[in-house]
Design a protein around this motif. Structure first.
Motif, PDB file in Angstrom:
ATOM      1  N   ARG A  15       2.762  36.148  41.248  1.00 20.03           N
ATOM      2  CA  ARG A  15       2.838  35.004  42.165  1.00 20.03           C
ATOM      3  C   ARG A  15       4.203  34.326  42.170  1.00 20.03           C
ATOM      4  NH1 ARG A  15       0.164  36.445  45.567  1.00 20.03           N
ATOM      5  NH2 ARG A  15       0.065  34.374  46.490  1.00 20.03           N
ATOM      6  N   MET A  16       4.970  34.497  41.104  1.00 19.35           N
ATOM      7  CA  MET A  16       6.312  33.917  41.024  1.00 19.35           C
ATOM      8  C   MET A  16       7.076  34.663  39.949  1.00 19.35           C
ATOM      9  SD  MET A  16       5.413  30.339  39.048  1.00 19.35           S
ATOM     10  CE  MET A  16       3.993  30.008  40.083  1.00 19.35           C
ATOM     11  N   GLN A  17       8.339  34.333  39.790  1.00 15.66           N
ATOM     12  CA  GLN A  17       9.157  34.941  38.746  1.00 15.66           C
ATOM     13  C   GLN A  17       9.942  33.847  38.023  1.00 15.66           C
ATOM     14  OE1 GLN A  17      10.082  36.214  42.154  1.00 15.66           O
ATOM     15  NE2 GLN A  17       8.188  37.395  42.068  1.00 15.66           N
ATOM     16  N   GLY A  18      10.654  34.255  36.990  1.00 11.08           N
ATOM     17  CA  GLY A  18      11.538  33.325  36.300  1.00 11.08           C
ATOM     18  C   GLY A  18      10.889  32.516  35.203  1.00 11.08           C
ATOM     19  N   TYR A  19       9.649  32.830  34.845  1.00 14.24           N
ATOM     20  CA  TYR A  19       8.989  32.083  33.771  1.00 14.24           C
ATOM     21  C   TYR A  19       9.270  32.757  32.429  1.00 14.24           C
ATOM     22  CZ  TYR A  19       5.587  35.557  35.430  1.00 14.24           C
ATOM     23  OH  TYR A  19       4.986  36.704  35.883  1.00 14.24           O
ATOM     24  N   ALA A  20       9.413  31.910  31.404  1.00  9.19           N
ATOM     25  CA  ALA A  20       9.708  32.422  30.065  1.00  9.19           C
ATOM     26  C   ALA A  20       8.458  32.895  29.344  1.00  9.19           C
ATOM     27  CB  ALA A  20      10.404  31.345  29.237  1.00  9.19           C
ATOM     28  N   GLY A  21       7.310  32.425  29.781  1.00  2.43           N
ATOM     29  CA  GLY A  21       6.070  32.816  29.122  1.00  2.43           C
ATOM     30  C   GLY A  21       4.874  32.386  29.940  1.00  2.43           C
ATOM     31  N   ILE A  22       3.706  32.618  29.367  1.00  2.00           N
ATOM     32  CA  ILE A  22       2.461  32.244  30.026  1.00  2.00           C
ATOM     33  C   ILE A  22       1.686  31.295  29.125  1.00  2.00           C
ATOM     34  CG2 ILE A  22       2.332  34.385  31.334  1.00  2.00           C
ATOM     35  CD1 ILE A  22       0.246  35.401  29.339  1.00  2.00           C
TER      36      ILE A  22
END
Length: 406
Positions: A274-281
């Protein structure tokens, strides 16, 4: 006279006909109603207990399926007597007529309980001209293309050339300074749904505050992109099954303990795309799922394999996320205090004071909050004087790394 005497001497009331005895039931109408109500409740309880429907409450969509038709079959045969030239012309038109784009569309339908896949051809009609609503989200700006892998839902994170999304997308911080003094991280969750509150969190809170986005909303990627442009670190919230599911339903594609590993993995890929650029969940709800080892372990292993960190919001005391992340050598963090569990200015200030105390005792502490106006206002005011009290505000990844090293 004799008749008169007989009438006078006859006992009174003897000439009246006897009344027939009325049939009386051995129970009253109220008793009958109570029995019927009891039978209804027993039937309902039996259905609820023995009817296993693990996907109860899951969103469902109905679509009209149109069978594929052959255009040539709809055309009337050429009239006799037109000659060979007319026949050749008709044959040429049938063979060379271009197929209209969007005329047909193949949709893969997945049975949520069995995992069976079925390819169905449906008529697209005019939707082809309007664009495909199920098209994968576009890649956000500032994303390293090497750290993306194509899935059937869109691009998802991956490790490449020794680079991990956790390290690449972690916000800048003075980690040398953080190692020498107490640090606090703040995570604002539930973003992406509601552009106004998300924008408030992005613009009114300092960049060191980490923002966690749900995969829902009209365009969560656009808001996440804006957050990264303001130097906020972002995490992706993964909807997971709570104990009272489906009465309390996190949303579509929720990870469920009743599904197989492959089914939950497929849902995880949908969220990751759904998106990008996240460091984690991080978990979005999910008290049952995060406490169920057979369901949670594969999710942790997959996220670790893709170079992500995991943040447990601390809402489930039975969570096995810490042990699972440890066995996968995965960066891990856990929420210590829910800042706006009671959303009043007084209680939020009290929770922030507790967060400071926890940071001084343990060296690092993490608070979680939602994007309520009162929460944003009180947290924003609190962060302005935090450094004067000898505590450093850091992104979540910095707090996670410090907790791991200590």
């Amino acid at each position: 006279m004799t008749e008169t005497a007989d009438d006078l001497s006859a006992p009174l009331g003897q000439d009246k006909p006897r009344r027939k005895r009325r049939l009386r039931l051995p129970f009253t109408a109220m008793q009958l109603l109570a029995v019927l109500l009891g039978l209804f409740l027993v039937t309902f309880a039996g259905f609820a207990i023995f009817n296993k429907d693990p996907l109860g409450g899951e969103p469902m969509t109905r679509i009209a399926i149109k069978p594929a038709t052959d255009n040539a079959a709809d055309e009337k045969p050429a009239a006799a007597g037109h000659g060979s030239e007319a026949k050749q012309e008709g044959k040429h038109e049938t063979q060379d007529a271009p197929k209209q784009p969007g005329e047909q569309k193949t949709v893969t339908m997945i049975d949520g309980s069995t995992g069976a896949r079925h390819d169905v051809v449906i008529g697209a009609g005019d939707t082809a001209d309007k664009g495909d609503a199920s098209a994968p989200p576009p890649v956000m700006a500032g994303i390293n293309p090497k750290l993306l892998e194509k899935s059937r839902y869109g691009m998802i994170p991956v490790v490449a050339d020794g680079l991990k999304p956790f390290n690449v997308y972690a916000a800048d911080a003075d980690r040398a300074k953080a190692a020498k003094m107490p640090v606090v991280a703040i995570v604002i969750g539930g973003l992406g749904v509601g552009a106004a509150k998300t924008t408030d969190a992005i613009m009114k809170l300092p960049p060191a505050v980490t923002l966690a986005f749900t995969p829902y909303g009209a365009d969560p990627g656009k808001l996440a992109e804006r957050a990264r442009a303001q130097r906020h670190e972002i995490f992706l919230q993964i909807p997971m099954e709570p104990y009272d599911f489906p009465d309390n339903d996190p949303g579509p594609q929720t990870l469920l303990t009743s599904l197989s590993t492959d089914q939950n993995m497929d849902r995880l890929y949908w969220h990751l795309s759904r998106m990008q650029g996240y460091a984690g969940i991080t978990n979005f709800m999910g008290a049952r799922f995060i406490a169920t080892e057979p369901a949670m372990q594969p999710i942790i292993r997959e996220a670790a394999k893709r170079g992500l960190g995991f943040f447990d919001d601390g809402s489930s005391p039975r969570s096995i996320a810490s042990q699972a992340a440890g066995s996968a050598a995965m960066p891990f963090g856990k929420g210590d205090i829910a800042i706006d569990a009671v959303p009043t200015a007084t209680e939020i200030d009290r929770a922030l004071n507790k967060l400071e105390s926890a940071a001084r005792e343990r060296g690092a502490a993490v608070g979680i909050a939602s994007a309520l106006p009162v929460s944003i206002e009180r947290i924003g005011a609190w962060t302005k004087t935090l450094g004067d009290r000898g505590i450093l505000l850091v992104p979540l990844t910095t707090a996670m790394l410090k907790s791991k090293s200590s």
